[in-house]
Design an enzyme around this catalytic site. Structure first.
Site, PDB file in Angstrom:
ATOM      1  N   ILE A  11      40.236  -3.310  10.521  1.00 52.42           N
ATOM      2  CA  ILE A  11      39.984  -2.160   9.634  1.00 52.42           C
ATOM      3  C   ILE A  11      38.739  -2.424   8.785  1.00 52.42           C
ATOM      4  N   ASP A  30      34.927 -13.517   4.703  1.00 54.32           N
ATOM      5  CA  ASP A  30      36.026 -13.623   5.666  1.00 54.32           C
ATOM      6  C   ASP A  30      36.095 -15.067   6.139  1.00 54.32           C
ATOM      7  N   ASN A  31      37.315 -15.608   6.285  1.00 50.64           N
ATOM      8  CA  ASN A  31      37.427 -16.984   6.799  1.00 50.64           C
ATOM      9  C   ASN A  31      37.585 -17.014   8.313  1.00 50.64           C
ATOM     10  N   LEU A  32      37.542 -15.855   8.947  1.00 50.80           N
ATOM     11  CA  LEU A  32      37.598 -15.703  10.410  1.00 50.80           C
ATOM     12  C   LEU A  32      38.900 -16.242  11.008  1.00 50.80           C
ATOM     13  N   ASP A  57      37.093 -18.517   2.112  1.00 54.18           N
ATOM     14  CA  ASP A  57      38.462 -18.076   1.854  1.00 54.18           C
ATOM     15  C   ASP A  57      38.544 -17.340   0.526  1.00 54.18           C
ATOM     16  N   GLY A  81      43.943 -10.781   4.522  1.00 53.46           N
ATOM     17  CA  GLY A  81      45.366 -11.068   4.479  1.00 53.46           C
ATOM     18  C   GLY A  81      45.871 -11.320   5.885  1.00 53.46           C
ATOM     19  N   SER A 123      50.380  -0.927   2.437  1.00 56.19           N
ATOM     20  CA  SER A 123      51.013  -0.536   3.693  1.00 56.19           C
ATOM     21  C   SER A 123      52.216   0.361   3.421  1.00 56.19           C
ATOM     22  N   TYR A 148      56.024 -10.383   5.156  1.00 54.99           N
ATOM     23  CA  TYR A 148      54.742  -9.656   5.152  1.00 54.99           C
ATOM     24  C   TYR A 148      54.843  -8.426   4.249  1.00 54.99           C
ATOM     25  N   LYS A 152      53.148  -7.422   0.345  1.00 55.95           N
ATOM     26  CA  LYS A 152      52.382  -6.230  -0.040  1.00 55.95           C
ATOM     27  C   LYS A 152      52.999  -5.568  -1.274  1.00 55.95           C
ATOM     28  N   PHE A 177      49.494   3.958   7.119  1.00 52.55           N
ATOM     29  CA  PHE A 177      50.584   4.104   8.083  1.00 52.55           C
ATOM     30  C   PHE A 177      50.177   3.302   9.323  1.00 52.55           C
ATOM     31  N   ASP A 293      62.823  -2.953  13.019  1.00 52.87           N
ATOM     32  CA  ASP A 293      62.153  -1.661  13.222  1.00 52.87           C
ATOM     33  C   ASP A 293      62.954  -0.523  12.589  1.00 52.87           C
TER      34      ASP A 293
HETATM   35  P1  NAD Z   1      42.795  -8.201  10.552  1.00 54.47           P
HETATM   36  O1  NAD Z   1      43.594  -9.426  10.724  1.00 54.47           O
HETATM   37  O2  NAD Z   1      42.006  -7.691  11.697  1.00 54.47           O
HETATM   38  O3  NAD Z   1      41.795  -8.370   9.297  1.00 54.47           O
HETATM   39  C1  NAD Z   1      42.082  -9.199   8.212  1.00 54.47           C
HETATM   40  C2  NAD Z   1      40.861 -10.093   7.997  1.00 54.47           C
HETATM   41  O4  NAD Z   1      41.105 -10.937   6.871  1.00 54.47           O
HETATM   42  C3  NAD Z   1      40.599 -10.997   9.188  1.00 54.47           C
HETATM   43  O5  NAD Z   1      39.237 -10.903   9.553  1.00 54.47           O
HETATM   44  C4  NAD Z   1      40.933 -12.407   8.680  1.00 54.47           C
HETATM   45  O6  NAD Z   1      40.119 -13.382   9.284  1.00 54.47           O
HETATM   46  C5  NAD Z   1      40.682 -12.257   7.198  1.00 54.47           C
HETATM   47  N1  NAD Z   1      41.455 -13.150   6.314  1.00 54.47           N
HETATM   48  C6  NAD Z   1      42.789 -13.385   6.321  1.00 54.47           C
HETATM   49  N2  NAD Z   1      43.116 -14.250   5.344  1.00 54.47           N
HETATM   50  C7  NAD Z   1      41.967 -14.544   4.687  1.00 54.47           C
HETATM   51  C8  NAD Z   1      41.653 -15.369   3.585  1.00 54.47           C
HETATM   52  N3  NAD Z   1      42.595 -16.080   2.938  1.00 54.47           N
HETATM   53  N4  NAD Z   1      40.359 -15.446   3.170  1.00 54.47           N
HETATM   54  C9  NAD Z   1      39.385 -14.748   3.815  1.00 54.47           C
HETATM   55  N5  NAD Z   1      39.623 -13.967   4.873  1.00 54.47           N
HETATM   56  C10 NAD Z   1      40.901 -13.851   5.303  1.00 54.47           C
HETATM   57  O7  NAD Z   1      43.796  -7.064  10.017  1.00 54.47           O
HETATM   58  P2  NAD Z   1      43.554  -5.513   9.790  1.00 54.47           P
HETATM   59  O8  NAD Z   1      44.421  -4.780  10.728  1.00 54.47           O
HETATM   60  O9  NAD Z   1      42.120  -5.209   9.748  1.00 54.47           O
HETATM   61  O10 NAD Z   1      44.197  -5.365   8.350  1.00 54.47           O
HETATM   62  C11 NAD Z   1      43.413  -5.435   7.177  1.00 54.47           C
HETATM   63  C12 NAD Z   1      44.333  -5.332   5.973  1.00 54.47           C
HETATM   64  O11 NAD Z   1      45.070  -4.126   6.046  1.00 54.47           O
HETATM   65  C13 NAD Z   1      45.364  -6.459   5.889  1.00 54.47           C
HETATM   66  O12 NAD Z   1      45.536  -6.804   4.531  1.00 54.47           O
HETATM   67  C14 NAD Z   1      46.618  -5.812   6.435  1.00 54.47           C
HETATM   68  O13 NAD Z   1      47.784  -6.397   5.914  1.00 54.47           O
HETATM   69  C15 NAD Z   1      46.461  -4.379   5.939  1.00 54.47           C
HETATM   70  N6  NAD Z   1      47.201  -3.418   6.759  1.00 54.47           N
HETATM   71  C16 NAD Z   1      47.012  -3.369   8.110  1.00 54.47           C
HETATM   72  C17 NAD Z   1      47.719  -2.453   8.873  1.00 54.47           C
HETATM   73  C18 NAD Z   1      47.570  -2.418  10.372  1.00 54.47           C
HETATM   74  O14 NAD Z   1      48.437  -1.847  11.020  1.00 54.47           O
HETATM   75  N7  NAD Z   1      46.525  -2.960  10.954  1.00 54.47           N
HETATM   76  C19 NAD Z   1      48.607  -1.570   8.247  1.00 54.47           C
HETATM   77  C20 NAD Z   1      48.761  -1.632   6.871  1.00 54.47           C
HETATM   78  C21 NAD Z   1      48.049  -2.566   6.126  1.00 54.47           C
HETATM   79  C1  WQD Z   2      55.114   0.847  16.626  1.00 57.08           C
HETATM   80  C2  WQD Z   2      56.300   1.261  17.482  1.00 57.08           C
HETATM   81  C3  WQD Z   2      57.833  -0.511  18.026  1.00 57.08           C
HETATM   82  C4  WQD Z   2      55.175  -2.857  20.513  1.00 57.08           C
HETATM   83  C5  WQD Z   2      53.716  -2.587  11.905  1.00 57.08           C
HETATM   84  C6  WQD Z   2      54.044  -3.172  10.568  1.00 57.08           C
HETATM   85  C7  WQD Z   2      53.528  -2.287   9.489  1.00 57.08           C
HETATM   86  C8  WQD Z   2      52.051  -1.982   9.701  1.00 57.08           C
HETATM   87  C9  WQD Z   2      51.747  -1.530  11.069  1.00 57.08           C
HETATM   88  C10 WQD Z   2      50.775  -3.541   8.442  1.00 57.08           C
HETATM   89  C11 WQD Z   2      57.611   0.620  17.038  1.00 57.08           C
HETATM   90  C12 WQD Z   2      57.158   0.032  19.256  1.00 57.08           C
HETATM   91  C13 WQD Z   2      55.682  -1.868  19.692  1.00 57.08           C
HETATM   92  C14 WQD Z   2      55.681  -2.970  21.837  1.00 57.08           C
HETATM   93  C15 WQD Z   2      57.122  -1.112  21.421  1.00 57.08           C
HETATM   94  N1  WQD Z   2      51.245  -3.140   9.528  1.00 57.08           N
HETATM   95  N2  WQD Z   2      56.646  -1.010  20.141  1.00 57.08           N
HETATM   96  N3  WQD Z   2      56.641  -2.095  22.243  1.00 57.08           N
HETATM   97  O1  WQD Z   2      56.191  -1.752  13.606  1.00 57.08           O
HETATM   98  O2  WQD Z   2      55.430   0.610  13.004  1.00 57.08           O
HETATM   99  O3  WQD Z   2      54.321  -1.311  11.978  1.00 57.08           O
HETATM  100  O4  WQD Z   2      52.309  -2.414  12.015  1.00 57.08           O
HETATM  101  O5  WQD Z   2      51.017  -3.203   7.339  1.00 57.08           O
HETATM  102  O6  WQD Z   2      53.762  -2.923   8.278  1.00 57.08           O
HETATM  103  O7  WQD Z   2      55.443  -3.284  10.445  1.00 57.08           O
HETATM  104  O8  WQD Z   2      53.930  -0.865  14.358  1.00 57.08           O
HETATM  105  O9  WQD Z   2      52.638  -0.974  16.433  1.00 57.08           O
HETATM  106  O10 WQD Z   2      54.282  -2.819  15.928  1.00 57.08           O
HETATM  107  O11 WQD Z   2      55.127  -0.575  16.520  1.00 57.08           O
HETATM  108  O12 WQD Z   2      58.002  -0.356  21.835  1.00 57.08           O
HETATM  109  O13 WQD Z   2      55.288  -3.863  22.601  1.00 57.08           O
HETATM  110  O14 WQD Z   2      56.071   0.802  18.814  1.00 57.08           O
HETATM  111  O15 WQD Z   2      59.181  -0.783  18.265  1.00 57.08           O
HETATM  112  O16 WQD Z   2      58.596   1.576  17.210  1.00 57.08           O
HETATM  113  P1  WQD Z   2      55.112  -0.820  13.258  1.00 57.08           P
HETATM  114  P2  WQD Z   2      53.928  -1.388  15.854  1.00 57.08           P
END
Ligand code: NAD
Ligand code: WQD
Length: 336
Positions: A11, A30-32, A57, A81, A123, A148, A152, A177, A293
């Site tokens: 994101i 970013d710590n990659l 970090d 994170g 989230s 997790y 949050k 979402f 779930d």
């Molecule tokens: P991502 O893992 O692709 O990105 C997170 C980035 O943070 C990574 O590049 C990682 O290397 C870096 N990172 C982690 N810990 C670190 C630290 N201590 N110091 C420096 N860098 C660090 O994940 P994303 O999907 O892009 O998510 C970004 C944020 O959004 C996260 O906080 C995640 O919890 C939140 N979020 C994601 C989703 C989702 O579904 N992808 C949904 C809700 C919230």
């Molecule tokens: C979506 C639907 C699975 C994989 C998670 C975190 C949430 C947020 C987003 C960060 C569910 C189903 C999945 C598979 C499947 N992240 N599924 N087969 O669980 O809604 O949310 O990611 O904040 O906090 O909980 O997302 O993409 O994992 O799953 O049937 O191999 O797909 O059961 O119903 P979820 P998801």
């Protein structure tokens, strides 16, 4: 100047692109741990600009103070994170340490440097398992079932308390979402390490032949087709939401905002839509429910519209086409 922690991630990288295209100056920290340095080249390919990059970090306060001393940072967008729900159950200390402590150290350094504008990646999981749908920002924080999710909710609580204690902080917690899709250029997208936990990257890796079949976790839920329902939004719309949230930082205090489409889509509908849009087969089987779930949740997204004129279009076809362009052009992700 905007400091983007976690800006090399899924994101974060899409948000950096939007910010650069709006002529904002961007620094990425970013710590990659869950991303690739290659993403910076890709960002440059798309925008013609390269953000300043610090590999480090977010828990390194000295590094943060150094960044604040050397750049005039107006606001921080904090993505850094760890995010794997299942892994957080196995490694709770690592998750709380990275996510909660990372945010504490960041806020401490921000306070010391006098930078008190923050957009935080929250989230929908903070509403917890008992909240009625659709989720609204006026609902209290729930009791998320995974470490997790709890991390949050804890961070939101910390940020709320901070805004109560000091009236010159401005914090927007964006409650995402289910973000999916990729940049329409096909240059950046989601590249999970190992076997994906999330639905969309799993589907696209089955389609590209990297995984044999999708397991659909549960087809006996109380939903129209028995599979779980979620609110999937395009990652580029989500990135745009972050740019708009910066404008809310003019006002002090803590403001949570849902970022979703307001529509629920089932797992089966996702698979069908992907197959229709891309013409790729996605073999699947029904498997037992996945622990933790929830059957169905989606956003009430009215507040984002009224506060910042933001809405996600909910066009699944666009989300599927962009996911597939990224996956098919980069079958091995960033590790070519
Ligand atoms: P991502 O893992 O692709 O990105 C997170 C980035 O943070 C990574 O590049 C990682 O290397 C870096 N990172 C982690 N810990 C670190 C630290 N201590 N110091 C420096 N860098 C660090 O994940 P994303 O999907 O892009 O998510 C970004 C944020 O959004 C996260 O906080 C995640 O919890 C939140 N979020 C994601 C989703 C989702 O579904 N992808 C949904 C809700 C919230
Ligand atoms: C979506 C639907 C699975 C994989 C998670 C975190 C949430 C947020 C987003 C960060 C569910 C189903 C999945 C598979 C499947 N992240 N599924 N087969 O669980 O809604 O949310 O990611 O904040 O906090 O909980 O997302 O993409 O994992 O799953 O049937 O191999 O797909 O059961 O119903 P979820 P998801």
């Amino acid at each position: 100047m905007i400091l983007v922690t976690g800006g090399a991630g899924y994101i974060g990288s899409h948000t950096v692109v939007e910010l650069l295209q709006q002529n904002q100056d961007v620094i990425v920290l970013d710590n990659l741990v869950n991303s690739s340095i290659t993403v910076l080249d890709r960002i440059e390919t798309i925008t013609g600009k390269r953000p300043q990059f610090y590999q480090g970090d977010v828990r390194d306060k000295a590094l943060l103070l150094d960044i604040f001393a050397n750049h005039k940072v107006a606001a921080v967008i904090h993505f850094a994170g760890l995010k794997a729900v299942g892994e957080s159950v196995e490694q709770p200390l690592r998750y709380y340490e990275n996510n909660v402590n990372g945010t504490l150290v960041l806020c401490d350094a921000m306070a010391e440097a006098g930078v008190k504008n923050l957009v935080f990646s929250s989230s929908a999981t903070v509403y917890g398992p008992d909240a009625p749908v659709p989720y609204e920002e006026s609902m209290p924080l729930g009791q998320p079932s995974s470490p997790y999710g709890a991390s949050k909710a804890m961070i939101e609580r910390v940020l709320m308390d901070l805004c109560v204690a000091e009236d010159n902080w401005s914090v927007v917690a964006l409650r995402y979402f289910n973000p999916i899709g990729a940049h329409p250029s096909g240059h950046i997208g989601e590249d999970p390490k190992g076997i994906p936990n999330n639905l969309m990257p799993f589907i696209s890796r089955v389609a590209v032949g990297k995984l044999p079949e999708l397991s659909i976790f549960g087809n006996d839920y109380d939903t129209d087709d028995g599979t779980c329902v979620r609110d999937y939004l395009h990652v580029v719309d989500l990135a745009d939401g972050h740019c708009r949230a910066l404008a809310l930082l003019d006002k002090s205090g803590f403001q949570p905002v849902n970022l979703g489409t307001g529509n629920g889509v089932s797992v089966l509908e996702m698979v069908t839509s992907f197959q229709e849009v891309t013409g790729q087969a996605v073999p699947y089987k029904f498997a037992p429910r996945r622990s933790g779930d929830l059957p169905a949740f989606w956003a009430n997204a009215d507040l984002a519209e009224s506060l910042m004129g933001w809405s996600a279009d909910g066009d699944l076809k666009r989300m599927m086409a962009d996911t597939w362009r990224w996956q098919s052009q980069n079958p091995d992700g960033y590790d070519e």
